[in-house]
Design a protein around this motif. Structure first.
Motif, PDB file in Angstrom:
ATOM      1  N   ARG A   1      -6.041  -5.152  -3.370  1.00  0.00           N
ATOM      2  CA  ARG A   1      -5.906  -3.910  -3.994  1.00  0.00           C
ATOM      3  C   ARG A   1      -4.804  -4.208  -5.205  1.00  0.00           C
TER       4      ARG A   1
ATOM      5  N   HIS B   1       2.897   1.046 -10.391  1.00  0.00           N
ATOM      6  CA  HIS B   1       2.904   1.359  -8.846  1.00  0.00           C
ATOM      7  C   HIS B   1       3.514   0.927  -7.582  1.00  0.00           C
TER       8      HIS B   1
ATOM      9  N   SER C   1      -5.578  -4.788   1.456  1.00  0.00           N
ATOM     10  CA  SER C   1      -3.888  -5.197   0.681  1.00  0.00           C
ATOM     11  C   SER C   1      -4.253  -5.991  -0.639  1.00  0.00           C
TER      12      SER C   1
ATOM     13  N   GLY D   1       0.975  -1.458  -0.307  1.00  0.00           N
ATOM     14  CA  GLY D   1       0.128  -0.369  -0.029  1.00  0.00           C
ATOM     15  C   GLY D   1       0.424   1.273   0.192  1.00  0.00           C
ATOM     16  N   PRO D   2       0.521   2.569  -0.300  1.00  0.00           N
ATOM     17  CA  PRO D   2       1.476   3.777  -0.480  1.00  0.00           C
ATOM     18  C   PRO D   2       1.859   4.060   0.740  1.00  0.00           C
ATOM     19  N   GLN D   3       0.928   3.841   1.907  1.00  0.00           N
ATOM     20  CA  GLN D   3       2.061   4.694   3.446  1.00  0.00           C
ATOM     21  C   GLN D   3       2.402   3.557   3.686  1.00  0.00           C
TER      22      GLN D   3
END
Length: 308
Positions: A245, A192, A242, A165-167
């Motif tokens: 996604r 990504h 997670s 995930g991004p964070q």
């Protein structure tokens, strides 16, 4: 590119001898690393230490230990013991874990996971590098009130995070040596995951991160049957946000759609796609989906690719 496999110990009585035999087989096939997931039935750093000591020349690692229910002081002790036992061939992977496993298994609220990950890494890195820590955070405290032993010449334990995930990618780029994405296909990696963690590492003045892609896959003459088996074996990940996604970013709808299943030519081409997407290392998981003969074919091919 380094290529490895995961080794699973799933019986009620941990088959240490059988796991060591599999690790020797993997090394003899030309594979470079063996990785062990964490389980409620065995301790992955200890198993990695045993295997690494019994099988010289093979890198070993954990993928990955959830931070909930653990403490940096204890994880550091486990990791440094494994590093000593293997002569510097141990790699530590940690993870956020899944909400239902944390809350049902440990009875701990799954709250502020990224904040906990940041504090955990901040406390853990100096422990691995110097044996000492003096961290007082909002969510945890880690101090070493007793004098630490003088570090010897062993290399510092590499620290990886199962981040997608991004964070989590941002925190991992800033504080870890790399990531362990699972069920993230080449499209998700290239568009990504790799750009996000690399940018975070660059902004923090850290070296380019390792991208250890964990890939469910097998060489088989019956891909349809194996894919059906994979659909059942991997379905549980589709309910974890997670992973869901990562699957979607890979252009897939099911976890099994990300699995690499086919003949030698197909699997070799997919390994190259992971490399081109930014993976520095590829670790095949679930290589037993098609049975013993398919596993042998898979390891033979992966060993050849690793040597090449």
């Amino acid at each position: 590119m380094t290529i490895g496999v995961t080794l699973s110990a799933t019986s009620r009585q941990l088959p240490i001898d059988a796991t060591v035999r599999l690790a020797r087989e993997a090394r003899d096939a030309g594979l470079r690393s063996a990785w062990f997931g964490q389980s409620f039935s065995y301790d992955s750093p200890l198993l990695a230490a045993i295997v690494g000591r019994e099988v010289p020349g093979l890198e070993v690692g954990t993928s990955a230990i959830p931070v909930f229910g653990r403490h940096p002081l204890l994880i550091s002790s486990q990791a440094q013991t494994a590093q000593a036992a293997t002569g510097g061939r141990y790699h530590l992977g940690i993870a956020l874990g899944a909400r239902h496993l944390v809350e049902e298994g440990f009875g701990i609220p799954y709250e502020r996971p990224v904040a906990l990950l940041r504090e955990f890494l901040t406390a853990l890195r100096p422990l691995l590098e110097t044996g000492q820590a003096d961290f007082h955070g909002e969510l945890l405290t880690a101090t070493t009130p007793l004098p630490a032993a003088v570090p010897d010449a062993r290399p510092t334990v590499p620290l990886l995070v199962a981040a997608m995930g991004p964070q989590a990618l941002r925190v991992s780029g800033e504080l870890a040596d790399g990531i362990l994405p699972f069920l993230a296909g080449p499209r998700a990696l290239a568009a990504h995951i790799v750009p996000a963690v690399t940018a975070a590492a660059e902004a923090a003045g850290r070296p380019a991160p390792r991208i250890v892609a964990l890939v469910p896959g097998v060489v088989t003459a019956d891909p349809d049957a194996v894919r059906e088996t994979a659909a059942g074996a991997l379905a549980l990940y589709e309910g974890i946000p997670s992973y869901r996604r990562a699957i979607q970013l890979s252009g897939a709808t099911r976890a099994a759609d990300v699995a690499v299943i086919g003949d030698e030519e197909h699997v070799a081409a997919e390994v190259r796609r992971y490399r081109d997407a930014g993976a520095t290392e590829v670790v095949f998981t679930a290589t037993d989906l098609g049975g013993e003969a398919d596993r042998h074919r898979t390891w033979k091919l992966l060993g050849e690719l690793a040597q090449a």
